[in-house]
Design a protein around this motif. Structure first.
Motif, PDB file in Angstrom:
ATOM      1  N   ILE A  22       0.831  -1.200   0.000  1.00  0.00           N
ATOM      2  CA  ILE A  22       0.000   0.000   0.000  1.00  0.00           C
ATOM      3  C   ILE A  22       0.865   1.248   0.000  1.00  0.00           C
ATOM      4  CG2 ILE A  22      -1.622   1.272   1.432  1.00  0.00           C
ATOM      5  CD1 ILE A  22      -2.873  -1.402   2.125  1.00  0.00           C
ATOM      6  N   THR A  23       2.020   1.192   0.703  1.00  0.00           N
ATOM      7  CA  THR A  23       2.933   2.332   0.668  1.00  0.00           C
ATOM      8  C   THR A  23       3.412   2.585  -0.758  1.00  0.00           C
ATOM      9  OG1 THR A  23       3.675   1.664   2.846  1.00  0.00           O
ATOM     10  CG2 THR A  23       4.990   3.292   1.725  1.00  0.00           C
ATOM     11  N   ALA A  24       3.746   1.493  -1.469  1.00  0.00           N
ATOM     12  CA  ALA A  24       4.185   1.654  -2.857  1.00  0.00           C
ATOM     13  C   ALA A  24       3.076   2.280  -3.692  1.00  0.00           C
ATOM     14  CB  ALA A  24       4.594   0.307  -3.437  1.00  0.00           C
ATOM     15  N   LEU A  25       1.835   1.843  -3.457  1.00  0.00           N
ATOM     16  CA  LEU A  25       0.693   2.401  -4.195  1.00  0.00           C
ATOM     17  C   LEU A  25       0.549   3.899  -3.935  1.00  0.00           C
ATOM     18  CD1 LEU A  25      -1.812   1.659  -5.919  1.00  0.00           C
ATOM     19  CD2 LEU A  25      -3.021   1.253  -3.807  1.00  0.00           C
ATOM     20  N   MET A  26       0.645   4.276  -2.626  1.00  0.00           N
ATOM     21  CA  MET A  26       0.471   5.691  -2.287  1.00  0.00           C
ATOM     22  C   MET A  26       1.613   6.533  -2.828  1.00  0.00           C
ATOM     23  SD  MET A  26      -1.150   5.699   1.528  1.00  0.00           S
ATOM     24  CE  MET A  26       0.211   4.845   2.258  1.00  0.00           C
ATOM     25  N   VAL A  27       2.837   5.960  -2.801  1.00  0.00           N
ATOM     26  CA  VAL A  27       3.983   6.696  -3.341  1.00  0.00           C
ATOM     27  C   VAL A  27       3.794   6.928  -4.835  1.00  0.00           C
ATOM     28  CG1 VAL A  27       6.411   6.385  -3.918  1.00  0.00           C
ATOM     29  CG2 VAL A  27       5.656   6.096  -1.587  1.00  0.00           C
ATOM     30  N   ALA A  28       3.270   5.899  -5.536  1.00  0.00           N
ATOM     31  CA  ALA A  28       3.016   6.063  -6.968  1.00  0.00           C
ATOM     32  C   ALA A  28       2.002   7.178  -7.199  1.00  0.00           C
ATOM     33  CB  ALA A  28       2.511   4.751  -7.556  1.00  0.00           C
ATOM     34  N   MET A  29       0.942   7.206  -6.363  1.00  0.00           N
ATOM     35  CA  MET A  29      -0.057   8.275  -6.500  1.00  0.00           C
ATOM     36  C   MET A  29       0.568   9.641  -6.256  1.00  0.00           C
ATOM     37  SD  MET A  29      -3.412   6.878  -4.582  1.00  0.00           S
ATOM     38  CE  MET A  29      -4.286   5.440  -5.102  1.00  0.00           C
ATOM     39  N   ALA A  30       1.429   9.726  -5.222  1.00  0.00           N
ATOM     40  CA  ALA A  30       2.043  11.020  -4.920  1.00  0.00           C
ATOM     41  C   ALA A  30       2.909  11.483  -6.072  1.00  0.00           C
ATOM     42  CB  ALA A  30       2.871  10.907  -3.639  1.00  0.00           C
ATOM     43  N   ILE A  31       3.650  10.547  -6.698  1.00  0.00           N
ATOM     44  CA  ILE A  31       4.505  10.924  -7.832  1.00  0.00           C
ATOM     45  C   ILE A  31       3.655  11.438  -8.983  1.00  0.00           C
ATOM     46  CG2 ILE A  31       5.982   9.929  -9.611  1.00  0.00           C
ATOM     47  CD1 ILE A  31       7.275   8.242  -7.499  1.00  0.00           C
TER      48      ILE A  31
END
Lengths: 161, 118, 200
Positions: free
Chosen positions: B90-99
């Motif tokens: 989920i952290t990877a998902l949120m980081v992708a969204m932030a990018i």
């Protein structure tokens, strides 16, 4: 750029260490039924080894060795392996039944399907996380550098990977 | 002492909820979700703790009856083990969204993003 | 008692680190503080008899730190403003109040007997006739080694008794990673398509 990523000191140290970290991940996963660890911890450690390689060599060079598509395939293979173990249990009675001989406690050959399931989860979690790290490094950073160039700004040379 | 530990864990959860609800910065919201993740995982592990208990791993030569009397609860640990790895996904998902948000709007500020969207 | 004191000390450290992470105006310090909180959580896991979790949490923390640093280091957000939105703060305080009431009834209650078992006395300590059902954990501990052949009871639960749960959780990881791929790739394709349209 001659040395993409970090300096050659970091790159050479990574060359020495990354393989050992990956072997440690497999060890942690395979002895999960005897000692702390297991497939999930092993998969995360594998992803940490990949993160080390990515940081040292940069996304482009890592992707030349291990592409994202390969990670997808291996990821799916791990998931299928886990389901196959469950279906093997179905052949022996019920879904997820422990159909292999249990063996002697505290020996490596014990626990029936648990070691195999740990291996499948190691492959699944490890490949999935390595793939997502690769995607973040390649798509995130490369496009960011290109966009900064297009805006006429010079991004940090460290990012040029 | 025991109640202190539970209350501190809930305080950690509250800090996470506050960050998610009241902060405007995308990175701060990710940090808040991580804090909530920590608090819930920690709470589940603490509920299974037994005073003076050891890890739920049978030592060689240890009688099983003694093991069952002293080891901590393995069930929450098994659930939390997968939850930690899900947290990473989920952290990877949120980081992708932030990018992606940064690429489109050049800011992490939610107010600014809303204003730019118009 | 010694372990409880250590757990309380580490929890206070985690609280301070989380507060710094949430309240600081510099995003880099926020990310580093959340890393400190996670390492303290790993130490607590080790203290309360969960070495599996300690290993996983430690490595999780390293990778999460790398991911968040990737976001923060390369993207200097100069406009970190924290506007005080009265409504949002009010909602947050209300949520805090509700959770505090739940905590009060969970651990203390008005009659001093909460729904939660006291710390250090989990439900698996209770006998069959107890008010709170003893649950299935005692059986896992007593019969796990004989029925599954695994010395590690956590793995016996995870991959033998409750393998269905693990299958579902593996699916969740799969989907979340797929979501990250989808978000990262779509724009790349669209940009490539736009470039192709513009090229000829």
């Amino acid at each position: 750029m001659k040395h993409a990523g970090m300096t050659s000191i970091v790159q050479n140290t990574t060359r020495l260490v990354a393989g050992f970290i990956a072997v440690f991940a497999v060890y942690i996963a395979l002895t999960g039924h005897l000692s702390p660890g297991g497939g999930f911890a092993g998969g995360v450690i594998l992803a940490a080894a990949a993160a080390l390689v990515l940081l040292a060599f940069g996304g482009r060079r890592t992707q030349a060795v291990l592409s994202e598509g390969t990670c997808h395939v291996v990821d799916a293979a791990g998931a299928l392996g886990f389901v196959a173990i469950a279906l093997g249990g179905l052949g022996a009675g019920v879904f997820f039944a422990n159909f292999l001989p249990l063996g002697e406690l505290h020996r490596f050959a014990s626990g029936g399907t648990i070691a195999l399931a740990n291996l499948a989860i190691l492959v699944k979690v490890g490949a999935g996380l390595v793939g997502v790290l690769l995607a973040l490094a390649v798509y995130g950073t490369a496009r960011y550098v290109a966009a900064e160039r297009a805006r006429g700004e010079s991004p940090d040379p460290f990012l040029e990977i | 002492m025991g109640i202190t530990i539970y209350v501190l864990t809930f305080a950690l959860l509250l800090i996470g909820i506050y960050a998610v609800v009241a902060k405007k910065n995308v990175v701060k919201i990710i940090v808040g979700v991580l804090v909530i993740d920590y608090a819930v995982n920690l709470f589940l592990v603490l509920v299974g703790y037994r005073t003076g208990g050891g890890a739920p791993i049978l030592a060689e030569g240890q009688p099983v009856t003694e093991f069952a009397r002293t080891a901590v609860d393995p069930l929450p640990q098994a659930m939390v083990l997968t939850s930690i790895v899900i947290g990473l996904g989920i952290t990877a998902l949120m980081v992708a969204m932030a990018i992606r948000l940064w690429e489109n709007y050049r800011t992490f500020d939610m107010n600014e993003i809303r204003r730019l969207r118009g | 008692m010694g372990i409880e004191l250590l757990v309380v000390a580490l929890l206070v450290f985690m609280l301070i680190a989380a507060l710094v992470a949430v309240e600081t105006s510099d995003l880099l310090s926020a990310v580093i503080s959340i890393g400190a909180a996670g390492f303290a959580l790993s130490a607590i896991d080790l203290l309360v008899g969960a070495p599996d979790l300690a290993i996983t949490q430690l490595v999780f923390e390293v990778i999460a730190l790398v991911l968040l640093l990737c976001v923060v280091l390369t993207r200097r957000d100069t406009s970190v403003t924290q506007p005080r939105d009265a409504l949002r703060t009010g909602v947050a305080l209300l949520a805090c109040g509700v959770v505090l009431v739940i905590v009060f009834f969970a651990v203390g209650g008005t009659d001093g007997r909460g729904a939660l078992p006291p710390f250090g006395d989990p439900v698996l300590n209770h006998g069959p006739g107890a008010v709170v059902s003893p649950g299935v954990s005692a059986e896992y501990l007593a019969r796990g080694a004989r029925e599954t052949g695994a010395a590690n009871a956590v793995m016996a639960v995870l991959l033998d008794y409750r393998a269905y749960d693990t299958l579902g959780e593996a699916t969740i990881i799969f989907v979340s990673i797929l979501g990250a791929y989808a978000i990262l790739r779509r724009v790349g394709r669209r940009a490539a398509a736009r470039k192709e349209e513009a090229a000829p």
